[in-house]
Scaffold this active site. Sequence first.
Site, PDB file in Angstrom:
ATOM      1  N   ASP A 353       0.933  -1.271  -0.144  1.00  0.00           N
ATOM      2  CA  ASP A 353      -0.115   0.047  -0.279  1.00  0.00           C
ATOM      3  C   ASP A 353       1.178   1.258   0.147  1.00  0.00           C
ATOM      4  O   ASP A 353       0.329   2.001  -0.940  1.00  0.00           O
ATOM      5  CB  ASP A 353      -1.072   0.131   1.301  1.00  0.00           C
ATOM      6  N   GLU A 380       0.630 -25.932   6.257  1.00  0.00           N
ATOM      7  CA  GLU A 380       1.467 -27.049   7.379  1.00  0.00           C
ATOM      8  C   GLU A 380       1.236 -25.895   8.451  1.00  0.00           C
ATOM      9  O   GLU A 380       0.981 -25.254   9.481  1.00  0.00           O
ATOM     10  CB  GLU A 380       2.712 -26.057   7.917  1.00  0.00           C
ATOM     11  N   PHE A 400     -11.008 -28.100  19.010  1.00  0.00           N
ATOM     12  CA  PHE A 400     -10.935 -28.323  16.902  1.00  0.00           C
ATOM     13  C   PHE A 400     -12.334 -28.781  16.512  1.00  0.00           C
ATOM     14  O   PHE A 400     -13.086 -29.690  17.148  1.00  0.00           O
ATOM     15  CB  PHE A 400     -10.108 -29.298  16.633  1.00  0.00           C
TER      16      PHE A 400
END
Length: 400
Positions: A353, A380, A400
């Site tokens: 930017d 990964e 999870f």
Amino acid sequence: MASTAPAQKGASRKRQLDPLDLYDLRSSLSGEEQMVQDSVARMVDEKVLPVIRDAFEQHYFPAQLISEVAALGLLGSSLEGYECAGLNSVCYGLICQELERGDSGLRSFVSVQSSLVMFPIHAYGSEEQKQRWLPAMARGEAIGCFGLTEPHGGSDPSNMKTHARRDGGDWVLNGSKMWITNGNLADAAIVWAMTDDGVRGFIVEKHMDGFTAQEIENKFSLRASVTSALFLDNVRVPEANVLPGVVGLKGPLSCLTQARYGITWGVIGAAQACLAEALNYSRDRVLFERPLTHNQAIQLRLADMARRITTAQLLSLQLGRIKDRGELSPTQVSLAKWNNCRMALDVARDARDLLGGSGISAEYVPIRHMLNLESVITYEGTETVHQLVVGKELTGVNAF
Ligand SMILES: Cc1cc2nc3c(=O)[nH]c(=O)nc-3n(C[C@H](O)[C@H](O)[C@H](O)COP(=O)(O)OP(=O)(O)OC[C@H]3O[C@@H](n4cnc5c(N)ncnc54)[C@H](O)[C@@H]3O)c2cc1C
């Protein structure tokens, strides 16, 4: 009356700091570590930077660099024996940092070959497998890839569909793998497959019947790297190609811990390249009759990039020292993979930017690094996955 206040006790004489190493981490490296960093940096300056822009734009892996990294001993550099360099973990980190200052694609090539292919053969392979593959891989004469991710979801490898069943003295593999770095370059793939006993690692050789690799062509990220889908259709693999030393997901996860450690360092190199470009550009760019650097808002942004890079450097160096003491926890790696990838992506986006319209041109490095880092923050283990690893460590709850 002029003040004659005595110099403060402990104050050091003013000296110029390195903008890319504000805490002078370089001085805490051993002579060997400095030498490794310097030789890789030189190779990147001389061999990588002149070719990488074209490779990224034209979407190919510059394969001539394989012999360059092999000649410097960068393949399997932290392994002992079998023609490997036996360097410490900080050296491996510095190698990743310098390579990724060039491009994440080249660092990915070296990470996969070293941490995801040579490491499991070294740690879990038979003596025959080690003799056959490791010296050739260290010399760059044999290339490997690592097949864990499957098309239905990489974050949950326990739901593995690729399977292997015994058939006489052989195994027969069926399934597919997705997003595999080096897939079409590889002479051998470490394929992780479900068996009746749990997940096992198989060395699948490229000439084996029923095994195919198909390159993924339409990437906007890691364009100077080969990424492939692998297909296994009744591939017959002899028992001699099974990694005998590990059963279960801890096999592939232990490889990922090695590679993720290297990534924490690698992305620092990409961020340093972006900060260096942003500094040069904002010194030269004159707007409202003064260089951009004379604006507070610009200085704040540059200072913030340096702050982020410095904290990431401290994290990785400490991680390396812990790893060299043999006390590394995968959670510590997750924290650094999350922090450092986020840091590098934010720095690259801000540098892009800061360069205005030029920031979208391949003539300047930030857009290339920014696009690459979109992969590095995902592969990964995504950022979310690593956050959940840390959350689990803190709370004891698997969310999870
Ligand atoms: C360029 C590139 C190279 C790669 N190289 C390799 C390689 O060499 N070998 C290999 O095996 N793999 C490789 N990968 C695969 C990579 O590791 C996976 O893309 C990654 O693990 C994510 O898996 P996925 O793409 O299937 O996303 P998914 O697992 O489908 O995740 C989708 C989204 O869901 C989120 N998510 C997942 N689970 C949860 C949860 N429980 N709670 C909240 N959010 C969640 C994720 O963070 C993500 O945002 C590579 C990927 C890329 C892009």
